[in-house]
Scaffold this active site. Sequence first.
Site, short mmCIF file in Angstrom:
data_model
loop_
_atom_site.label_atom_id
_atom_site.label_comp_id
_atom_site.label_asym_id
_atom_site.label_seq_id
_atom_site.Cartn_x
_atom_site.Cartn_y
_atom_site.Cartn_z
N LYS A 187 0.89 -1.17 0.00
CA LYS A 187 0.00 0.00 0.00
C LYS A 187 0.92 1.22 0.00
O LYS A 187 1.41 1.65 1.05
CB LYS A 187 -0.89 -0.02 1.25
CG LYS A 187 -2.26 0.62 1.06
CD LYS A 187 -2.23 2.05 0.64
CE LYS A 187 -2.05 2.98 1.81
NZ LYS A 187 -1.88 4.40 1.39
N GLU A 263 9.22 1.29 11.20
CA GLU A 263 10.21 2.37 11.14
C GLU A 263 9.41 3.67 11.17
O GLU A 263 8.68 3.98 10.23
CB GLU A 263 11.04 2.25 9.86
CG GLU A 263 11.89 0.99 9.88
CD GLU A 263 12.75 0.79 8.65
OE1 GLU A 263 12.74 1.66 7.77
OE2 GLU A 263 13.42 -0.25 8.60
N CYS A 297 13.40 10.77 7.37
CA CYS A 297 13.21 10.34 8.76
C CYS A 297 14.48 10.49 9.56
O CYS A 297 14.45 10.72 10.76
CB CYS A 297 12.72 8.90 8.80
SG CYS A 297 13.87 7.79 7.98
N GLU A 398 8.42 16.21 15.76
CA GLU A 398 8.97 16.01 14.42
C GLU A 398 8.27 16.97 13.45
O GLU A 398 7.04 16.99 13.38
CB GLU A 398 8.74 14.57 13.96
CG GLU A 398 9.32 14.30 12.59
CD GLU A 398 8.98 12.92 12.06
OE1 GLU A 398 7.77 12.59 12.00
OE2 GLU A 398 9.89 12.17 11.70
#
Length: 494
Positions: A187, A263, A297, A398
């Site tokens: 996906k 992750e 990331c 973040e």
Amino acid sequence: MTSVSSSPITDTILNFIDGSYREGSEGKSFSNVNPATGAEIGVVHEASQADVADAVAAAKAALTGPWGKMTTAERVNLITAVATEIERRADDFLAAEVADTGKPRHVASHIDIPRGAANFRMFADVVSTMPGESFNTPTPDGGQAFNYTVRKPKGVVAVVCPWNFPLLLMTWKVGPALACGNTVVVKPSEETPRTAALLGEVMNAVGMPKGVYNVVHGFGPGSAGEFLTSNPDVDAITFTGETGTGQAIMQKAATGVRDISFELGGKNPAIVFADADLDKAVEGLSRSVFLNTGQVCLGTERVYVERPIFDAFVARMAAAAQGFKPGVTGDRAYLGPLISAEHREKVLGYYRRAVEDGATVVTGGGVPEISGAEAGGFFVEPTLWIDVAHGDTVMREEIFGPCCGIVPFDSEDEVIALANDTVYGLCASVWTENLSRGHRVAAAMEVGVCWVNSWFLRDLRTAFGGSGHSGIGREGGVHSLEFYTEITNICVKL
Ligand SMILES: NC(=O)c1ccc[n+]([C@@H]2O[C@H](COP(=O)([O-])OP(=O)(O)OC[C@H]3O[C@@H](n4cnc5c(N)ncnc54)[C@H](O)[C@@H]3O)[C@@H](O)[C@H]2O)c1
Ligand SMILES: O=C/C=C/C=C(\O)C(=O)O
């Protein structure tokens, strides 16, 4: 529902199920937008719950078809052929990735596409050379038993991916999953469906059995993401994306006690000691803050600098930041757009919040003036802040944009405590010419990966992942095999 074999790299992006390109069975679709211009460039066919169930059923059936009967050597040949075919069609993958992400071509051509091929080649090598395990065991009757392990595929693996490095992060999971004999349903992010769809052509071209690789398009909740992760015939879920999404997926994985590999997000610190090579540190950290417009990331969003070199470092970083010109064409070829108008609003919200909380903007802080075709793109200025407090929102959450806060420190213990004071634990970097200190501070970082005098320097055999809110499990090299295989221990009484 129609089943067609035409290329997905047109304005229509289709699902890929059981070896064929398919429209969504409920006739739903959504827009594909180029972030560098803001223009709609394609229409993506959304998979319905029935389409996702078809994809999972095809993947399950493929486990017992020709794929399931192949030797490791035969599988490795096919996977190596996938890598070669990605390389042969590198221009098509490049066009697809650039269209979806808006990123500059040189970023995609140096990072995304080569890693797409390397992720297959490397895991083909890993499974070819994987050692086994055995023990001679004394038995109560004075005899012996022989214990050994066999590794088998887990089964159907759901691969749920983000938009920042679409092909790279998807193949980082599909490569080892297939190398270990699993089948997959991918996906991709709704923002970046093209390279996953295009990979279906590659699979067919190399003769991958039908159903081994499937792609379903759509969103998360109430759409393909949720349909896939809650399908009971999915045996394991590997996910890269936001921490909050990971929590939602984990709840789905609890039903049926399915394994997960996550992750997730980060708030990665960098520590620059006064004895660092300033050229190296500024070069490495400006890449770490601005590469892919901060949508990495592993990117640095907090920089701690030892006080004697603080002013010099800030001045050098500001000069480097100003070299990252927003835009993707002509001489503005360095800082691509953010992925969407919505993400730009989020990043600009943090830009405003930093100032409200008392930060000084060293450079940037807004939206650049851009004319021409890119005027509608989702660009922001590269931004640096000083006078930020440890508790400020921009130092804790973040942001996923081209920005960071820079803070002075006075002692090693102080900076280790500051760097580790976060819910995240993905990566860190330490910059010093004193290697004893480099090793010592790196080992003190509560993260999955710590670089010393470098950043995003990858060896695909190493363990990769995060601790805390940054993830569960490690992938890379033999570590991926732990997730993508199930072990049976066989004990033979001799
Ligand atoms: N640790 C890493 O290796 C790594 C790498 C890249 C990105 N990231 C993280 O990814 C995030 C940015 O990516 P994003 O915005 O695409 O993440 P996201 O979590 O919003 O979306 C990731 C994927 O999950 C799907 N999804 C969303 N909700 C879902 C649900 N409830 N059930 C099933 N699927 C669902 C999305 O459609 C998409 O395909 C950042 O937080 C970044 O740090 C982490
Ligand atoms: O944005 C995140 C980048 C992640 C990189 C990898 O997963 C990798 O290099 O394997």
